[in-house]
Design an enzyme around this catalytic site. Structure first.
Site, PDB file in Angstrom:
ATOM      1  N   SER A  81       1.929  36.426   2.628  1.00  0.00           N
ATOM      2  CA  SER A  81       2.892  37.510   2.766  1.00  0.00           C
ATOM      3  C   SER A  81       3.324  37.999   1.395  1.00  0.00           C
ATOM      4  O   SER A  81       4.116  38.906   1.292  1.00  0.00           O
ATOM      5  CB  SER A  81       4.107  37.042   3.552  1.00  0.00           C
ATOM      6  OG  SER A  81       4.723  35.985   2.857  1.00  0.00           O
ATOM      7  N   GLY A 211      13.818  31.016  12.457  1.00  0.00           N
ATOM      8  CA  GLY A 211      12.521  30.347  12.573  1.00  0.00           C
ATOM      9  C   GLY A 211      12.645  28.893  12.188  1.00  0.00           C
ATOM     10  O   GLY A 211      12.153  28.473  11.149  1.00  0.00           O
ATOM     11  N   ASP A 213      11.267  26.160  13.125  1.00  0.00           N
ATOM     12  CA  ASP A 213      10.182  25.267  13.569  1.00  0.00           C
ATOM     13  C   ASP A 213      10.139  23.985  12.747  1.00  0.00           C
ATOM     14  O   ASP A 213       9.830  22.913  13.268  1.00  0.00           O
ATOM     15  CB  ASP A 213       8.836  25.984  13.473  1.00  0.00           C
ATOM     16  CG  ASP A 213       8.526  26.407  12.050  1.00  0.00           C
ATOM     17  OD1 ASP A 213       9.184  27.353  11.563  1.00  0.00           O
ATOM     18  OD2 ASP A 213       7.668  25.773  11.407  1.00  0.00           O
TER      19      ASP A 213
END
Ligand SMILES: *Cc1c(COP(=O)(O)O)cnc(C)c1O
Length: 322
Positions: A81, A211, A213
């Protein structure tokens, strides 16, 4: 994977000697205002001032330095990214290796431009539709290039660990250390350095709340996959930890914490106005989590890793104005 196959602090030491004279030895900075707010001593490791603006140069340069002559000739391919792309592109240029980079179409314009500016070929993909890893592997095979992933690679994470190594060597042992977490290259490398140089230090990974996770994975003991989270922390929009980074994190890290986008913006404002430092949203994860925990940090010596500073100025201004 057996623990014995995982990289160790010796790999961080070897990486440090490979990148010496190529990566910047970034400053460790302090703020009297923040120390007063915390009632603690806080040490910022300023990887926003690293070459190309983030710690990722360390891992990229370390990995590329180990290429054989045949690998150097065929070139490197990476997906990212942004900051890993720039790290690979700059390292490749410095080492005379051709580079191809897969980037999402919504990556910040400054990151795409900088990657092209370093001479890499940029291939654009849709981060919400395409499977970038599959796409990248197919391209790698087609072109005979070596794929260097952004975090789940022994040489990459060993390189990332050199920033924490420098921090402990300069600031001495710490009581707590806060490190931004995406796929875990930075955190696992930092963990190897922390356990070697400041074994009693509490080590925290910090990821965007949207996020978490990594937090779920850390607490349940197996790698949790999520959809690409929507957060301003574009450097930590990862969907899962890695097969190499996770076992190190699980073994050596004390907990994984989260921060909201609003807390990241507050961190960016503090860094710019009080410390004269331009830090990207992801780079403020550590500070945000430390602030939430500050009641527990009184009288302690605290490390915060500022992981990067690559943010378009227009975006920086609009985030602060919102
Ligand atoms: C990549 C990146 C992170 C996350 O690093 P991982 O090794 O993927 O955990 C954090 N901050 C910045 C600025 C980054 O570029």
């Amino acid at each position: 994977m057996a623990d014995t196959a995982l990289p160790t602090y010796d790999d961080v030491i070897a990486a440090a000697s490979r990148i010496a004279g190529h990566a910047r030895h970034t400053p460790v900075m302090t703020s009297r205002i923040l120390d007063e707010e915390f009632g603690a001593q806080v040490f910022f490791k300023c990887e926003n001032l690293q070459r190309m603006g983030a710690f990722k140069f360390r891992g990229a340069f370390n990995a590329l330095s180990k290429f054989t002559p045949a690998q150097r000739q065929a070139g490197v391919i990476a997906f990212s990214s942004g900051n890993h792309a720039q790290g690979i592109a700059l390292s490749a240029r410095m080492l005379g290796i051709p580079a191809t980079i897969l980037m999402p179409q919504d990556a910040p314009a400054s990151k795409i431009d900088a990657t092209r500016g370093y001479g890499a070929e940029v291939v654009i993909f849709d981060r919400f539709k395409d499977d970038r890893e599959k796409l990248c592997r197919a391209l790698a095979e087609q072109r005979g290039m070596t794929l260097i992933p952004p975090y789940d690679h022994a040489d990459v994470l060993a390189g990332q660990g050199t920033a924490a190594k420098e921090l402990f060597e300069e600031a001495g042992p710490l009581d707590a250390f806060f490190v931004p977490l995406g796929g875990g290259g930075l955190l696992s490398g930092s963990a190897l350095a922390t356990r070697a140089l400041s074994p009693a230090c509490k080590l925290y990974g910090v990821e965007p709340e949207a996020g978490n996770d990594g937090q779920q994975s850390f607490r349940t003991g197996s790698i949790v996959h999520i959809d690409t989270p929507k957060t301003i922390a574009d450097g930590a929009q990862t969907q899962h930890l890695g097969n190499i980074t996770f076992p190190i994190i699980r073994r050596d890290v004390d907990d994984v914490l989260t921060a909201t986008d609003a807390e990241l913006v507050e961190g960016m404002r503090f860094m710019a106005s009080r410390m004269k430092l331009l830090v990207e949203p992801t780079g403020c994860l550590g500070l945000a989590a430390a602030r939430r925990m500050k009641a527990d940090l009184r009288g302690k010596r605290v490390g915060v890793l500022l992981s990067g500073g690559n943010v378009d100025l227009a975006r920086f201004c609009s985030l602060l104005a919102a």
